[in-house]
Design a protein around this motif. Structure first.
Motif, PDB file in Angstrom:
ATOM      1  N   ARG A 167       0.818  -1.200   0.000  1.00  0.00           N
ATOM      2  CA  ARG A 167       0.000   0.000   0.000  1.00  0.00           C
ATOM      3  C   ARG A 167       0.854   1.253   0.000  1.00  0.00           C
ATOM      4  N   ASP A 168       2.065   1.145   0.571  1.00  0.00           N
ATOM      5  CA  ASP A 168       2.890   2.342   0.748  1.00  0.00           C
ATOM      6  C   ASP A 168       3.938   2.519  -0.336  1.00  0.00           C
ATOM      7  N   ASN A 169       4.054   1.588  -1.257  1.00  0.00           N
ATOM      8  CA  ASN A 169       5.115   1.780  -2.240  1.00  0.00           C
ATOM      9  C   ASN A 169       4.651   2.744  -3.326  1.00  0.00           C
ATOM     10  N   GLY A 170       5.588   3.130  -4.178  1.00  0.00           N
ATOM     11  CA  GLY A 170       5.294   4.197  -5.112  1.00  0.00           C
ATOM     12  C   GLY A 170       4.396   3.792  -6.265  1.00  0.00           C
ATOM     13  N   MET A 171       4.400   2.518  -6.666  1.00  0.00           N
ATOM     14  CA  MET A 171       3.670   2.131  -7.867  1.00  0.00           C
ATOM     15  C   MET A 171       2.744   0.943  -7.639  1.00  0.00           C
ATOM     16  N   GLY A 172       2.681   0.445  -6.424  1.00  0.00           N
ATOM     17  CA  GLY A 172       1.762  -0.630  -6.116  1.00  0.00           C
ATOM     18  C   GLY A 172       2.059  -1.906  -6.872  1.00  0.00           C
ATOM     19  N   ILE A 173       1.020  -2.719  -7.015  1.00  0.00           N
ATOM     20  CA  ILE A 173       1.216  -4.022  -7.624  1.00  0.00           C
ATOM     21  C   ILE A 173       1.627  -3.918  -9.088  1.00  0.00           C
ATOM     22  N   LEU A 174       1.154  -2.875  -9.773  1.00  0.00           N
ATOM     23  CA  LEU A 174       1.557  -2.700 -11.170  1.00  0.00           C
ATOM     24  C   LEU A 174       3.054  -2.449 -11.285  1.00  0.00           C
ATOM     25  N   GLY A 175       3.587  -1.661 -10.340  1.00  0.00           N
ATOM     26  CA  GLY A 175       5.025  -1.408 -10.349  1.00  0.00           C
ATOM     27  C   GLY A 175       5.815  -2.668 -10.079  1.00  0.00           C
ATOM     28  N   VAL A 176       5.324  -3.484  -9.153  1.00  0.00           N
ATOM     29  CA  VAL A 176       6.015  -4.736  -8.851  1.00  0.00           C
ATOM     30  C   VAL A 176       5.992  -5.662 -10.058  1.00  0.00           C
ATOM     31  N   LEU A 177       4.832  -5.758 -10.710  1.00  0.00           N
ATOM     32  CA  LEU A 177       4.752  -6.594 -11.902  1.00  0.00           C
ATOM     33  C   LEU A 177       5.686  -6.079 -12.998  1.00  0.00           C
ATOM     34  N   ALA A 178       5.762  -4.757 -13.126  1.00  0.00           N
ATOM     35  CA  ALA A 178       6.671  -4.176 -14.118  1.00  0.00           C
ATOM     36  C   ALA A 178       8.115  -4.535 -13.799  1.00  0.00           C
ATOM     37  N   THR A 179       8.465  -4.502 -12.499  1.00  0.00           N
ATOM     38  CA  THR A 179       9.827  -4.855 -12.098  1.00  0.00           C
ATOM     39  C   THR A 179      10.130  -6.306 -12.438  1.00  0.00           C
ATOM     40  N   MET A 180       9.163  -7.192 -12.162  1.00  0.00           N
ATOM     41  CA  MET A 180       9.370  -8.604 -12.451  1.00  0.00           C
ATOM     42  C   MET A 180       9.536  -8.846 -13.946  1.00  0.00           C
ATOM     43  N   ILE A 181       8.836  -8.054 -14.768  1.00  0.00           N
ATOM     44  CA  ILE A 181       8.954  -8.206 -16.221  1.00  0.00           C
ATOM     45  C   ILE A 181      10.259  -7.598 -16.726  1.00  0.00           C
ATOM     46  N   LEU A 182      10.684  -6.492 -16.101  1.00  0.00           N
ATOM     47  CA  LEU A 182      11.893  -5.809 -16.558  1.00  0.00           C
ATOM     48  C   LEU A 182      13.153  -6.626 -16.304  1.00  0.00           C
ATOM     49  N   ALA A 183      13.131  -7.471 -15.284  1.00  0.00           N
ATOM     50  CA  ALA A 183      14.343  -8.236 -14.961  1.00  0.00           C
ATOM     51  C   ALA A 183      14.802  -9.110 -16.127  1.00  0.00           C
ATOM     52  N   PRO A 184      13.931  -9.968 -16.696  1.00  0.00           N
ATOM     53  CA  PRO A 184      14.401 -10.732 -17.851  1.00  0.00           C
ATOM     54  C   PRO A 184      14.720  -9.862 -19.059  1.00  0.00           C
ATOM     55  N   LEU A 185      13.977  -8.751 -19.212  1.00  0.00           N
ATOM     56  CA  LEU A 185      14.307  -7.843 -20.305  1.00  0.00           C
ATOM     57  C   LEU A 185      15.693  -7.237 -20.109  1.00  0.00           C
ATOM     58  N   ALA A 186      16.043  -6.951 -18.851  1.00  0.00           N
ATOM     59  CA  ALA A 186      17.376  -6.422 -18.560  1.00  0.00           C
ATOM     60  C   ALA A 186      18.446  -7.425 -18.939  1.00  0.00           C
ATOM     61  N   ASN A 257      20.377 -14.786 -33.630  1.00  0.00           N
ATOM     62  CA  ASN A 257      19.210 -13.935 -33.488  1.00  0.00           C
ATOM     63  C   ASN A 257      19.535 -12.732 -32.622  1.00  0.00           C
ATOM     64  N   LEU A 258      18.546 -11.849 -32.467  1.00  0.00           N
ATOM     65  CA  LEU A 258      18.781 -10.562 -31.820  1.00  0.00           C
ATOM     66  C   LEU A 258      19.278 -10.707 -30.394  1.00  0.00           C
ATOM     67  N   PHE A 259      18.729 -11.684 -29.643  1.00  0.00           N
ATOM     68  CA  PHE A 259      19.047 -11.793 -28.226  1.00  0.00           C
ATOM     69  C   PHE A 259      20.145 -12.811 -27.933  1.00  0.00           C
ATOM     70  N   ALA A 260      20.792 -13.361 -28.942  1.00  0.00           N
ATOM     71  CA  ALA A 260      21.823 -14.355 -28.710  1.00  0.00           C
ATOM     72  C   ALA A 260      23.056 -13.722 -28.079  1.00  0.00           C
ATOM     73  N   THR A 261      23.651 -14.441 -27.115  1.00  0.00           N
ATOM     74  CA  THR A 261      24.868 -13.946 -26.477  1.00  0.00           C
ATOM     75  C   THR A 261      26.104 -14.270 -27.308  1.00  0.00           C
ATOM     76  N   HIS A 262      26.013 -15.268 -28.178  1.00  0.00           N
ATOM     77  CA  HIS A 262      27.134 -15.687 -29.010  1.00  0.00           C
ATOM     78  C   HIS A 262      26.669 -15.828 -30.457  1.00  0.00           C
ATOM     79  N   PRO A 263      27.559 -15.599 -31.410  1.00  0.00           N
ATOM     80  CA  PRO A 263      27.219 -15.927 -32.798  1.00  0.00           C
ATOM     81  C   PRO A 263      27.054 -17.440 -32.943  1.00  0.00           C
ATOM     82  N   ALA A 264      26.388 -17.874 -34.000  1.00  0.00           N
ATOM     83  CA  ALA A 264      26.261 -19.305 -34.257  1.00  0.00           C
ATOM     84  C   ALA A 264      27.651 -19.910 -34.426  1.00  0.00           C
ATOM     85  N   THR A 265      27.873 -21.037 -33.769  1.00  0.00           N
ATOM     86  CA  THR A 265      29.188 -21.678 -33.828  1.00  0.00           C
ATOM     87  C   THR A 265      29.578 -22.009 -35.260  1.00  0.00           C
TER      88      THR A 265
END
Length: 294
Positions: A167-186, A257-265
């Motif tokens: 109840r006291d945080n800045g963005m409520g449950i929507l902010g928390v959900l956004a944070t959870m989604i942003l982590a894998p995007l990060a 592909n766009l999100f690959a960490t390495h080129p294709a071997t």
């Protein structure tokens, strides 16, 4: 260029920390998160290499404990005209390797015991030369910093899930959900921030250091095949460090592909074979000292 890329990445990660703090605790949470982020930025700059080595339970080896491997790295470093890095072993069946350190004077290379068992001396020399190329190109600075910060962002996502907003945080449950989604995007941003062209460049320079492009081409084929079937538990626990390895240890992103960490071997091997065809007669470096791997 490495310093510019690192500064941009640190700024982006710091902003993400601030947004996560806002979602969890409002403006006060954002301030606290930014202070923590500043501290972690300093830590990532100076200590992320040691953190990555600890995360993979790497152990320092010397000429007394691993004369063949250390002697090989010493020979290759001399051929490359660079300082001798510290040498580490990771007790893991998956054949793989990585380099870390903020500059050539404070660097380390690490190989798994599976790499030494599965590859020939020439192939190991190709792999170690590739890792030395990363150090000489100063790729290791941004690689180690991103691995540390990616782990920290995952930790924030876990906090978001645990607290689930309030109840006291800045963005409520929507902010928390956004944070959870942003982590894998990060995590995706971390992968994209490290240009995959560094792998092609490290392959090219590593082949020049070793003197034989086909050594590394053969090594990549073996590592890729075996890594797809053998789990690396330390990498699974620390997926933010996957981009540091010579081949992705997480059994993912097989294509360019766009999100690959390495080129294709396959593409890397083709480039090395083309390089070999254009440089026949190059004098090879001595791949190892005599005797068995120790």
């Amino acid at each position: 260029m490495a310093l510019v890329r690192t500064a941009m990445l640190l700024a982006a990660m710091t902003a993400l920390f601030g947004l996560a703090g806002l979602a969890l605790g409002g403006e006060a949470g954002m301030v606290i998160a930014l202070v923590i982020a500043a501290g972690m930025n300093l830590y990532a700059w100076w200590g992320s290499d040691k953190a990555v080595l600890r995360a993979h339970n790497a152990r320092l080896v010397t000429k007394a404990s691993a004369p063949d491997l250390v002697g090989m790295v010493e020979d290759l470093a001399g051929r490359a005209g660079m300082p001798m890095p510290a040498v580490y072993l990771v007790d893991d069946d998956q054949p793989n390797a990585f380099a870390t350190g903020r500059n050539p004077e404070n660097a380390a290379v690490a190989a798994t015991t599976g790499l030494l068992r599965a590859l020939s001396r020439e192939e190991v020399a190709g792999v170690m030369a590739h890792e030395l190329a990363h150090i000489r190109n100063r790729d290791t600075l941004i690689m180690t910093v991103t691995a540390t910060l990616a782990g920290a962002i995952t930790m924030l996502a876990n906090f978001a899930f645990f607290f689930r907003g309030g109840r006291d945080n800045g963005m409520g449950i929507l902010g928390v959900l956004a944070t959870m989604i942003l982590a894998p995007l990060a995590a995706g941003l971390v992968q994209m921030a490290i240009s995959r062209t560094r792998e092609y460049e490290a392959d090219r320079i590593g082949a020049e250091i070793a003197g034989q492009p086909l050594w590394l081409a053969s090594a990549l084929a073996k590592i890729s095949g075996l890594a797809a079937r053998i789990d690396m538990n330390s990498a699974e626990r620390n997926p933010g460090s996957a981009h540091m390895f010579i081949v992705n240890p997480l059994h993912a992103h097989r294509h360019d592909n766009l999100f690959a960490t390495h080129p294709a071997t396959e593409n890397r091997i083709a480039a090395l074979k083309a390089m070999a065809a254009g440089s026949e007669g190059a004098g090879p470096a001595r791949p190892a000292r005599s005797g068995p791997w120790t």
